[in-house]
Design an enzyme around this catalytic site. Structure first.
Site: not given
Ligand code: PRP
Ligand code: URA
Length: 217
Positions: A112, A116, A208, A211
């Site tokens: 991603r 944006t 995340d 991560d």
């Protein structure tokens, strides 16, 4: 993005097995270590995999037991294909391959763009004969669904016709977008959370996923 989002849930299967829910809670905890997080994801993926493969067709085959011959069920048709959306999808893939070791595997590399929130593709490799196989696309997080929609667009262009999508956590906004773009693709998830924050992260979520799986932050 709103405080409490809603979605049409017609296409969503929530895997509410107590073991899934317990393990997911452990994964959400900020202080769960990387190795533990990875192990829990692998364990949950077995349970999600059990649900998503529940309707696989069977056929009867003659088997010789030590006692006598019988007609016994075996899986019918070509081997399944798991397609992992890199990189976090690989955290689900490992457990699914424990469950279905003979499955074929495809990979689609997407990340991603943090500004944006649009997906950027950097890799695509899938089995050639997708049109004749059942495909299960895996990614732990369905947030805006930009990544999942782009992945399934690409997989359909490669010929896949029977597709399911498996994630660990979904946001209502992502479910709405995905179901609108791909109403023929059922979603399997362990939970649907409240909403997205202004950076497209799921709340309350687990942070995340990539991560946390790989310890990169
Ligand atoms: C995460 C996650 C999904 C995507 C979900 O991947 O694994 O692929 O975000 O967000 P979306 O629904 O808003 O598209 P990320 O882009 O962080 O890449 P990574 O797996 O390489 O860490
Ligand atoms: N990707 C993640 O890994 N986590 C989120 O909450 C949203 C997108």
């Amino acid at each position: 993005m709103s405080n409490e989002a809603t979605a049409n849930m017609n296409n969503v299967n929530i895997v509410d097995h107590p073991l899934v829910q317990h393990k997911l809670t452990l994964m959400r905890r900020r202080d769960t270590a990387t190795s533990k997080f990875r192990q829990l994801l692998r364990e949950i993926s077995l349970l999600l995999g059990y649900e998503v493969t529940r309707d696989l067709p069977l056929q009867l085959k003659t088997v010789d037991t030590p006692m006598e011959e019988m007609e016994a069920p075996v899986l019918k048709g070509k081997k399944l294909v798991f397609i992992s959306i890199l990189r976090a999808g690989n955290g689900l893939l490992d457990g699914l391959l424990d469950l279905v070791p003979s499955a074929r595997v495809g990979h689609i590399g997407l990340y991603r763009d943090p500004e944006t929130l649009e997906p950027v593709e950097y890799y695509f490799k899938v089995p050639e004969d997708l049109p004749s196989r059942r495909v299960i696309v895996v990614d732990p997080m369905l947030a805006t669904a930009n990544s999942a929609v782009a992945a399934v667009d690409r997989i359909k262009r490669a010929g896949a016709a029977q597709i399911k999508f498996v994630c660990l956590l979904a946001a209502p906004e992502g479910i709405e977008r995905f179901s609108t773009a791909h109403p023929d693709v059922p979603i399997y998830t362990a939970a649907v959370d409240r909403c997205l924050n202004s950076h497209g992260y799921i709340l309350p979520g687990l942070g995340d996923a990539g991560d946390r799986i790989y310890g990169t932050k």
